[in-house]
Motif scaffolding. Structure first.
Motif, mmCIF file in Angstrom:
data_model
loop_
_atom_site.group_PDB
_atom_site.id
_atom_site.type_symbol
_atom_site.label_atom_id
_atom_site.label_comp_id
_atom_site.label_asym_id
_atom_site.label_seq_id
_atom_site.Cartn_x
_atom_site.Cartn_y
_atom_site.Cartn_z
ATOM 1 N N ILE A 1 0.851 -1.184 0.000
ATOM 2 C CA ILE A 1 0.000 0.000 0.000
ATOM 3 C C ILE A 1 0.890 1.238 0.000
ATOM 4 C CG2 ILE A 1 -1.756 1.273 1.257
ATOM 5 C CD1 ILE A 1 -2.738 -1.346 2.404
ATOM 6 N N ILE A 2 0.764 2.035 -1.042
ATOM 7 C CA ILE A 2 1.553 3.262 -1.164
ATOM 8 C C ILE A 2 0.644 4.385 -1.630
ATOM 9 C CG2 ILE A 2 3.743 2.079 -1.626
ATOM 10 C CD1 ILE A 2 3.276 2.654 -4.606
ATOM 11 N N HIS A 3 1.017 5.625 -1.262
ATOM 12 C CA HIS A 3 0.312 6.782 -1.793
ATOM 13 C C HIS A 3 1.152 7.398 -2.908
ATOM 14 C CE1 HIS A 3 3.032 9.608 0.245
ATOM 15 N NE2 HIS A 3 2.939 8.822 1.307
ATOM 16 N N PHE B 1 2.130 3.129 -11.379
ATOM 17 C CA PHE B 1 1.046 2.467 -10.657
ATOM 18 C C PHE B 1 1.147 0.959 -10.886
ATOM 19 C CE2 PHE B 1 -0.368 6.650 -12.085
ATOM 20 C CZ PHE B 1 -0.680 7.251 -10.871
ATOM 21 N N ARG B 2 1.288 0.238 -9.774
ATOM 22 C CA ARG B 2 1.323 -1.227 -9.825
ATOM 23 C C ARG B 2 0.062 -1.740 -9.149
ATOM 24 N NH1 ARG B 2 6.608 0.434 -8.886
ATOM 25 N NH2 ARG B 2 8.109 -0.310 -10.455
ATOM 26 N N SER B 3 -0.920 -2.028 -9.959
ATOM 27 C CA SER B 3 -2.230 -2.415 -9.448
ATOM 28 C C SER B 3 -2.481 -3.902 -9.666
ATOM 29 C CB SER B 3 -3.338 -1.601 -10.133
ATOM 30 O OG SER B 3 -3.268 -1.748 -11.541
ATOM 31 N N ARG B 4 -3.427 -4.415 -8.904
ATOM 32 C CA ARG B 4 -3.804 -5.827 -8.988
ATOM 33 C C ARG B 4 -4.792 -6.024 -10.123
ATOM 34 N NH1 ARG B 4 -1.491 -10.563 -7.526
ATOM 35 N NH2 ARG B 4 -3.053 -12.201 -7.383
ATOM 36 N N CYS B 5 -4.635 -7.140 -10.840
ATOM 37 C CA CYS B 5 -5.552 -7.438 -11.945
ATOM 38 C C CYS B 5 -5.700 -8.950 -12.075
ATOM 39 C CB CYS B 5 -5.038 -6.839 -13.258
ATOM 40 S SG CYS B 5 -6.166 -7.037 -14.648
#
Length: 417
Positions: free
Chosen positions: A125-127, A151-155
């Motif tokens: 978790i990062i801002h 941005f490293r997001s979950r998919c």
């Protein structure tokens, strides 16, 4: 006279530069004074609100600039972009007619800014990297802020149609620690901005959309992206070689048994299939819900290769059977079924030859043909049985691999449509 005109022109230029410098200095002084006035007694830890009973509406617009990577194995979407965040701060208002300043730039560390958090991170978790972004403040209190980051997001990926798949991923943002009754995120547009997007060599960007929702008293804004895989690389480097390899496997039945190279040939092809299966398994997620159709295709080809190697081994054993052992009737019938066309062609040639001889000779030849075709016992050797089995194996294997390959092509073509 000309000298006087030249002197007037020079003095006019100097006068213009002096006036412009004074105006710029006055404007800089006005901006400096405005900074001091606006930031005096300003508390950056308190959200801007005159009536704090109503939520502060913050407009969010996502600008996608690049797609770094879609990692199907880790389930991660890595993108580069920035946000356009807009809100209203009543504490940062002034009359532009009094100082001629319509907007000022302020460091985001000196004014209140929302803590924008990635709502679906892949690992941690990062801002956003918000401290380096400078905000523009308009005279009416509107604040425009452009924080950017990787941005490293979950998919969650669906690789059933790999490598002809389409993936849908989302990037979610939320105000950290604030309730929806305090800060509400609104999508400033119904889609993400891709004006500065640079095309990716592996994925083609499809349609984008945006939406907002509230979950567990928190406000969220979601930007949805559709990506279409560019499958040319996989077709040329994986699917086409595998298809050619499967048809080369059928040629094992055409190699003479006496050469002794059949078994080594089939083992080589079998190992080649195993190598391709390893390459594919390293590039797709280790999941069974659902499994890639390409895995089923490779498994079918691998099973066919194992079956061919088994048939080749059994046929070699048949070929080298002791000639003193009689051939069973079922093998004799099998040989007749395979060589029926050759025997029929031989009889037709004899009949054409009969037309060139006398009636008596013709009758004797016809009787001989009838005896050869009906009453005479045909002697079949083990070598002839092996040759018949080779012919059957070649036809069956070609049919098997052709049906699987055509079915794969038709299915993937339908899924792409």
């Amino acid at each position: 006279m000309e000298c006087l005109r030249y002197q007037c022109l020079v003095w006019s230029v100097f006068l213009f530069l002096w006036v412009a410098g004074k105006a710029q200095q006055t404007l800089s002084n006005s901006t400096y004074i405005l900074h001091q006035i606006l930031l005096k007694n300003y508390n950056a830890d308190i959200r801007p609100c005159l009536d704090c009973k109503t939520p502060l509406f913050v407009g969010i617009k996502f600008h996608l600039t690049a797609l770094n990577k879609i990692d199907e194995i880790e389930g991660e979407l890595s993108t580069v972009g920035y946000l356009k965040v807009v809100w209203s701060d009543e504490r940062l208002t002034w009359d532009p007619t009094s100082n001629g300043v319509g907007n000022v730039m302020m460091p985001s560390t000196k004014i209140w800014t929302p803590i924008v958090l990635l709502g679906n991170p892949s690992k941690e978790i990062i801002h956003l990297n918000q401290d380096d972004a400078i905000a523009r403040v308009l005279y009416n209190g509107t604040v425009i802020w452009h924080p950017g980051d990787v941005f490293r997001s979950r998919c969650e990926y669906d690789v059933h149609s790999y490598p002809f798949d389409k993936q849908s991923c989302s990037i979610v943002f939320t105000p950290w620690s604030y309730l929806a009754s305090e800060i509400t995120f609104l999508a400033a547009s119904d889609h993400a901005d891709t004006a500065f997007y640079q095309e990716n060599g592996e994925w083609k960007l499809g349609l984008t959309s945006s939406s907002t929702y509230t979950k567990k008293q928190s406000s969220f804004v979601r930007f949805h992206f559709n990506f279409i895989r560019r499958s040319e690389f996989f077709v040329v480097n994986i699917i086409v070689p595998i298809s050619f390899l499967s048809f080369l496997n059928c040629l094992a039945f055409a190699i003479p048994i006496q050469s002794g190279e059949r078994v080594s040939y089939t083992i080589t092809v079998l190992l080649s299939f195993a190598v391709f299966m390893t390459l594919v398994s390293d590039n797709i997620p280790k999941t069974s819900a659902p499994m890639s159709l390409l895995c089923y295709y490779l498994t079918s080809l691998f099973s066919g290769s194992v079956l061919i190697m088994t048939c080749v081994t059994i046929n070699m054993s048949t070929f080298y059977t002791d000639p003193s052992i009689d051939v069973p009737p079922r093998y004799v019938r099998l040989h007749k079924m395979v060589t029926r066309g050759k025997r029929r062609k031989k009889l037709d040639e004899r009949k054409r030859h009969v037309n060139c001889v006398s009636n008596d000779t013709r009758q004797s030849v016809q009787n001989s043909n009838e005896a050869d075709g009906t009453t005479q016992n045909v002697t079949v050797t083990w070598h002839e049985v092996a040759a018949a089995l080779d012919k059957i194996g070649l036809i069956v294997s070609l049919t098997y691999f052709s049906c699987i390959t055509i079915g794969m092509i038709l299915y993937t073509t339908r899924s792409k449509l």
